[in-house]
Write a protein that holds these residues in place. Structure first.
Motif, PDB file in Angstrom:
ATOM      1  N   MET A 378       0.863  -1.081   0.015  1.00 32.57           N
ATOM      2  CA  MET A 378      -0.046  -0.033  -0.073  1.00 32.57           C
ATOM      3  C   MET A 378       0.683   1.264   0.003  1.00 32.57           C
ATOM      4  SD  MET A 378      -3.113  -0.821  -0.540  1.00 32.57           S
ATOM      5  CE  MET A 378      -3.744   0.816  -0.181  1.00 32.57           C
ATOM      6  N   LYS A 379       2.003   0.965   0.577  1.00 28.79           N
ATOM      7  CA  LYS A 379       3.043   2.418   0.722  1.00 28.79           C
ATOM      8  C   LYS A 379       3.393   2.506  -0.870  1.00 28.79           C
ATOM      9  CE  LYS A 379       5.917   3.295   3.729  1.00 28.79           C
ATOM     10  NZ  LYS A 379       6.911   3.116   4.702  1.00 28.79           N
ATOM     11  N   LYS A 380       3.543   1.558  -1.522  1.00 25.71           N
ATOM     12  CA  LYS A 380       3.967   1.844  -2.947  1.00 25.71           C
ATOM     13  C   LYS A 380       3.068   2.071  -3.899  1.00 25.71           C
ATOM     14  CE  LYS A 380       7.708  -1.773  -2.270  1.00 25.71           C
ATOM     15  NZ  LYS A 380       8.097  -3.272  -2.861  1.00 25.71           N
ATOM     16  N   LYS A 381       1.792   1.557  -3.842  1.00 26.33           N
ATOM     17  CA  LYS A 381       0.664   1.772  -4.906  1.00 26.33           C
ATOM     18  C   LYS A 381      -0.572   2.475  -3.962  1.00 26.33           C
ATOM     19  CE  LYS A 381       1.527  -2.733  -7.167  1.00 26.33           C
ATOM     20  NZ  LYS A 381       1.017  -3.912  -7.454  1.00 26.33           N
ATOM     21  N   GLY A 382      -0.264   2.995  -2.989  1.00 28.58           N
ATOM     22  CA  GLY A 382      -1.487   3.551  -2.169  1.00 28.58           C
ATOM     23  C   GLY A 382      -2.041   4.844  -2.882  1.00 28.58           C
ATOM     24  N   HIS A 383      -1.215   5.743  -3.404  1.00 28.29           N
ATOM     25  CA  HIS A 383      -1.525   6.903  -3.780  1.00 28.29           C
ATOM     26  C   HIS A 383      -2.274   6.844  -5.020  1.00 28.29           C
ATOM     27  CE1 HIS A 383       1.909   6.205  -6.118  1.00 28.29           C
ATOM     28  NE2 HIS A 383       1.508   7.135  -6.826  1.00 28.29           N
ATOM     29  N   VAL A 384      -2.153   5.965  -5.895  1.00 23.13           N
ATOM     30  CA  VAL A 384      -2.794   5.650  -7.120  1.00 23.13           C
ATOM     31  C   VAL A 384      -4.096   4.917  -6.663  1.00 23.13           C
ATOM     32  CG1 VAL A 384      -3.158   4.568  -9.325  1.00 23.13           C
ATOM     33  CG2 VAL A 384      -0.884   5.773  -8.515  1.00 23.13           C
ATOM     34  N   ARG A 385      -4.074   4.186  -5.780  1.00 26.42           N
ATOM     35  CA  ARG A 385      -5.351   3.191  -5.248  1.00 26.42           C
ATOM     36  C   ARG A 385      -6.154   4.174  -4.885  1.00 26.42           C
ATOM     37  NH1 ARG A 385      -2.768  -2.550  -2.863  1.00 26.42           N
ATOM     38  NH2 ARG A 385      -2.474  -3.478  -4.915  1.00 26.42           N
ATOM     39  N   ILE A 386      -5.772   4.945  -3.888  1.00 28.80           N
ATOM     40  CA  ILE A 386      -6.794   5.828  -3.343  1.00 28.80           C
ATOM     41  C   ILE A 386      -7.503   7.016  -4.095  1.00 28.80           C
ATOM     42  CG2 ILE A 386      -6.789   8.061  -1.627  1.00 28.80           C
ATOM     43  CD1 ILE A 386      -4.654   6.838   0.024  1.00 28.80           C
ATOM     44  N   GLU A 387      -6.794   7.415  -5.403  1.00 27.31           N
ATOM     45  CA  GLU A 387      -7.670   8.093  -6.110  1.00 27.31           C
ATOM     46  C   GLU A 387      -8.539   7.441  -7.115  1.00 27.31           C
ATOM     47  OE1 GLU A 387      -4.210  10.157  -8.228  1.00 27.31           O
ATOM     48  OE2 GLU A 387      -3.617  11.414  -6.535  1.00 27.31           O
ATOM     49  N   ARG A 388      -8.108   6.172  -7.255  1.00 30.17           N
ATOM     50  CA  ARG A 388      -8.774   5.523  -8.174  1.00 30.17           C
ATOM     51  C   ARG A 388     -10.337   4.996  -7.413  1.00 30.17           C
ATOM     52  NH1 ARG A 388      -7.572   2.751 -12.936  1.00 30.17           N
ATOM     53  NH2 ARG A 388      -8.923   0.782 -12.035  1.00 30.17           N
ATOM     54  N   VAL A 389     -10.166   4.821  -6.233  1.00 31.87           N
ATOM     55  CA  VAL A 389     -11.293   4.410  -5.140  1.00 31.87           C
ATOM     56  C   VAL A 389     -12.325   5.675  -5.317  1.00 31.87           C
ATOM     57  CG1 VAL A 389     -12.174   4.169  -3.058  1.00 31.87           C
ATOM     58  CG2 VAL A 389     -10.377   2.640  -3.955  1.00 31.87           C
ATOM     59  N   ILE A 390     -11.528   6.817  -4.961  1.00 29.83           N
ATOM     60  CA  ILE A 390     -12.219   8.253  -4.642  1.00 29.83           C
ATOM     61  C   ILE A 390     -13.002   8.571  -6.228  1.00 29.83           C
ATOM     62  CG2 ILE A 390     -12.072  10.633  -4.492  1.00 29.83           C
ATOM     63  CD1 ILE A 390      -9.967   9.753  -2.157  1.00 29.83           C
ATOM     64  N   HIS A 391     -12.405   8.374  -7.133  1.00 31.16           N
ATOM     65  CA  HIS A 391     -12.921   8.753  -8.530  1.00 31.16           C
ATOM     66  C   HIS A 391     -13.999   7.593  -8.797  1.00 31.16           C
ATOM     67  CE1 HIS A 391     -13.230   8.367 -13.000  1.00 31.16           C
ATOM     68  NE2 HIS A 391     -12.867   9.628 -13.013  1.00 31.16           N
ATOM     69  N   GLU A 392     -14.058   6.310  -8.305  1.00 36.17           N
ATOM     70  CA  GLU A 392     -15.198   5.532  -8.590  1.00 36.17           C
ATOM     71  C   GLU A 392     -16.305   5.884  -7.862  1.00 36.17           C
ATOM     72  OE1 GLU A 392     -17.021   2.202 -10.215  1.00 36.17           O
ATOM     73  OE2 GLU A 392     -15.095   3.053 -10.746  1.00 36.17           O
ATOM     74  N   LEU A 393     -16.245   6.251  -6.412  1.00 35.58           N
ATOM     75  CA  LEU A 393     -17.212   6.779  -5.652  1.00 35.58           C
ATOM     76  C   LEU A 393     -18.053   7.832  -5.902  1.00 35.58           C
ATOM     77  CD1 LEU A 393     -16.286   5.396  -2.229  1.00 35.58           C
ATOM     78  CD2 LEU A 393     -17.607   4.066  -3.899  1.00 35.58           C
ATOM     79  N   GLU A 394     -17.106   8.692  -6.424  1.00 38.31           N
ATOM     80  CA  GLU A 394     -17.680  10.062  -6.847  1.00 38.31           C
ATOM     81  C   GLU A 394     -18.998   9.986  -7.788  1.00 38.31           C
ATOM     82  OE1 GLU A 394     -14.152  13.402  -6.278  1.00 38.31           O
ATOM     83  OE2 GLU A 394     -14.165  12.163  -7.983  1.00 38.31           O
ATOM     84  N   LYS A 395     -18.837   8.978  -8.771  1.00 35.86           N
ATOM     85  CA  LYS A 395     -19.833   8.930  -9.714  1.00 35.86           C
ATOM     86  C   LYS A 395     -21.046   8.455  -9.146  1.00 35.86           C
ATOM     87  CE  LYS A 395     -16.421   6.328 -12.801  1.00 35.86           C
ATOM     88  NZ  LYS A 395     -16.135   5.034 -13.417  1.00 35.86           N
ATOM     89  N   THR A 396     -21.010   7.760  -7.715  1.00 32.87           N
ATOM     90  CA  THR A 396     -22.487   7.262  -7.204  1.00 32.87           C
ATOM     91  C   THR A 396     -22.596   7.886  -6.197  1.00 32.87           C
ATOM     92  OG1 THR A 396     -21.388   5.183  -6.343  1.00 32.87           O
ATOM     93  CG2 THR A 396     -22.167   4.872  -8.863  1.00 32.87           C
TER      94      THR A 396
END
Length: 640
Positions: A378-396
């Motif tokens: 998560m330290k390596k990939k977390g910043h991209v993963r967080i943005e992907r999750v937020i972007h997904e939830l902003e839709k709905t």
């Protein structure tokens, strides 16, 4: 011995119902049965303490069923009985809660219900003296204070233990612990590097004064160096079960204390770093103390070897539960998932309580699966993963109030974002349990899981159950568990996830059926058997919860999310860092801020009256710069 005051279950249920309803809740028959069991258990603990019963009693009232209010009401009723009855019948209570804020709130509530100042909180923020606690019917302390006191006993120092457990009427007869204690198993570990570093601080004169201690440290280092030279096929093995099985020659008459006393007086900041820095000195001394405490335990008890990544380690552990704790009752909302109580076997009693006091049919659990959910990935990939999750939830879920729970290292990064939600907050593992800060939020996202690992489960099992035969490490069975260590790790993650879920409004019961307001939970589980087990555990603990697949890919291209114009991220960033200096360049790198953002931050930090500067100052952080310009300009944040 005089009979101690106890509250009858009928009276307790009557007062508890009044209190519960006055706070805007709805009572029910299952709740009343639960409260009756609670009062009965408290009474049994008081009587048991007088009769020498040392068993722990563990109650599992679900979140939202009034467990904290229950301890408050019971304590206030005892205080009333103490004031009105015979002096020799008085019952003293010790209450242990997670945070200082909770301790203060409980004291106010008890005193209000008791009609007098019967309770007092003792913690680092108020420095209450022992003399101010002796005449109080109820003493409230924090988990950390309790753990420090128990650790002192195991170090041969009674410290504040007697101050917590004794009052004017003698021993306190009941201890109510709100939520399970996190660190009642002390873990010890040394590596060849930590031993070489510590021995490197020992000069010739110290070696002359403490030859036995120095030889023992060298012998432990020799064990690890032999393992390094002759790699084992096994990743772990029990090395000795008793000091007599080693050739170190350590006896109960030997001690590392004298050598440690000299080491902690060394100016390690000058020796190691070549500079004058009290914070760095304290940090280095803390490492030495941990190494020496671990060595002392390994030399006097038992030790096992474990290959942790690239590191060869020696490990040990011990259970920090004093046998004379007065009438312990633990209110643990996830007790069935906490394997400590199962491992304690007949040392812990778990009274049955109604399981239908809560219903989670208004909660929807959206489940996706992925790999690499631990801290390192998560330290390596977390910043991209967080943005992907937020972007997904902003839709709905754009109008929803969303709590994001992540690893500590990712909290500040998540706070650099300003999603288009109705509300947005971030919390991290280790600082979320028991908090009510987000009780009105309707959505929680769990991203990344707090795995403890094999060393933790092994240490806990051995501390509670004792050492097992050598082959147990390769086949860790226990009772019906084919792999008890893996079961412990899965259940511990389950406990943490349920705690995170119940920080939002699903924690609140709104009617007699135990329903909560509608809420959504989004979580990414590991894509193996562990994920399936965690989901099954959550369904068991949260009856009625609706589970739906979440069609979401955690990894992929980065998504664009609106950035925050503020600077709150730097507060969380520094709150999570260890004491010492943090350069502004590191702040920029870790938070991903650009040059202009950093220039503005420096202007903000130069204003002593700005709320960001004041907030940092409140957590011991101050801004410094050398007055230079251009390439000669250097600035940093200092945390004390």
């Amino acid at each position: 011995m005089a009979t101690r005051n106890i509250v009858s279950p009928i009276d307790f249920v009557r007062h508890m119902t009044t209190r519960f309803v006055s706070l805007g809740n709805t009572s029910s028959k299952p709740l009343e049965k639960l409260w009756q069991t609670m009062a009965q258990t408290f009474g049994e603990a008081i009587i048991g303490h007088a009769n020498g019963d040392r068993k722990w009693r563990v109650l599992e009232p679900a979140t939202g069923t009034g467990k904290t209010q229950g301890l408050t009401v019971y304590s206030s009723l005892i205080a009333r009985m103490n004031a009105e009855g015979e002096p020799e019948n008085r019952t003293g209570i010790l209450v242990v809660v997670r945070t200082i804020e909770q301790a203060d709130e409980i004291v106010v509530a008890i005193n209000d219900l008791a009609g007098r100042n019967a309770a007092v909180a003792r913690h680092s923020d108020n420095r209450t003296k022992n003399t101010d606690c002796r005449d109080k019917d109820v003493l409230v302390i924090t988990h950390s204070a309790y753990q420090r006191a128990t650790e002192a006993i195991y170090r041969g120092r009674h410290g504040k233990w007697s101050e917590f457990t004794m009052w004017d009427a003698g021993p306190r007869c009941l201890t109510i612990i709100d939520e399970a204690l996190a660190n009642i198993v002390e873990e010890y570990q040394v590596t060849a590097e930590s031993l070489r570093t510590t021995l490197g601080y020992v000069d010739a004169r110290m070696r002359q004064r403490h030859p036995v201690a120095c030889d023992a440290l060298k012998a432990l280092l020799g064990v690890l160096e032999r393992i390094e030279r002759e790699p084992r096929e096994q990743q772990e093995a029990i090395l000795w079960r008793h000091p007599s099985e080693t050739n170190i020659g350590w006896t109960k008459d030997h001690s590392l204390a004298g050598l440690l006393e000299e080491l902690v007086l060394l100016p390690l900041d000058h020796i190691v770093l070549g500079k004058d820095s009290l914070l760095d000195r304290q940090r280095l001394i803390s490492r030495v103390e941990h190494t020496m405490r671990s060595c002392e335990s390994l030399l006097t008890k038992w030790a096992y070897y474990h290959k942790a990544g690239e590191w060869d380690t020696l490990n040990g552990s011990e259970l920090l539960i004093p046998m004379d704790i007065p009438g312990p009752v633990v209110l643990d909302a996830t007790a069935s998932q906490n394997m400590l109580w199962e491992l304690l076997e007949d040392r812990a009693v778990r009274p049955s309580i109604p399981r239908n006091a809560r219903n989670y049919r208004n909660v929807t659990l959206h489940v996706a699966y992925a790999s690499g959910l631990g801290k390192t990935t998560m330290k390596k990939k977390g910043h991209v993963r967080i943005e992907r999750v937020i972007h997904e939830l902003e839709k709905t879920h754009g109008e929803r109030s969303v709590l994001l729970c992540v690893h500590k290292a990712m909290e500040a990064k998540a706070l650099t974002l300003d999603p288009e939600f109705g509300g947005y907050a971030v919390a991290h593992w280790g600082a979320i349990d028991g908090k009510n800060d987000w009780k009105d939020f309707d959505t929680v996202v769990v991203l990344g899981l707090p795995y403890r690992g094999t060393i933790w489960s092994t240490n806990t099992f051995f501390a509670v159950q004792g050492l097992k035969p050598d082959q147990w490490l390769s086949s860790p069975t226990w009772k019906s568990y084919r792999n008890v260590r893996q079961a412990m790790e899965i259940k511990q993650v389950t406990v943490s996830v349920i705690q995170a879920i119940n920080r939002i409004r699903c924690r609140k019961s709104v009617n007699g059926d135990g329903d909560c307001p509608p809420a959504d939970v989004f979580i990414v589980f590991p894509d193996d058997h562990r994920g399936k087990s965690m989901l099954e555990n959550i369904e068991t603990e949260m009856p009625g919860i609706n589970v739906e697949p979440w069609d979401f890919e955690l990894d992929g291209i980065a998504m664009k999310v609106r950035k925050s114009a503020g600077y709150k991220a730097v507060i969380a960033y520094m709150a999570n860092r260890l004491p010492g200096e943090t350069t502004m360049n590191k702040v920029r790198t870790d938070l991903g801020w650009g040059v202009e953002k950093m220039k503005e931050l420096r202007r903000v930090l130069s204003d002593p009256n700005h709320f960001i500067t004041a907030s940092l100052r409140a957590i011991g952080v101050t801004f410094h710069h050398n007055g230079g310009i251009g390439r000669g300009s250097k600035a940093w944040l200092l945390k004390t």
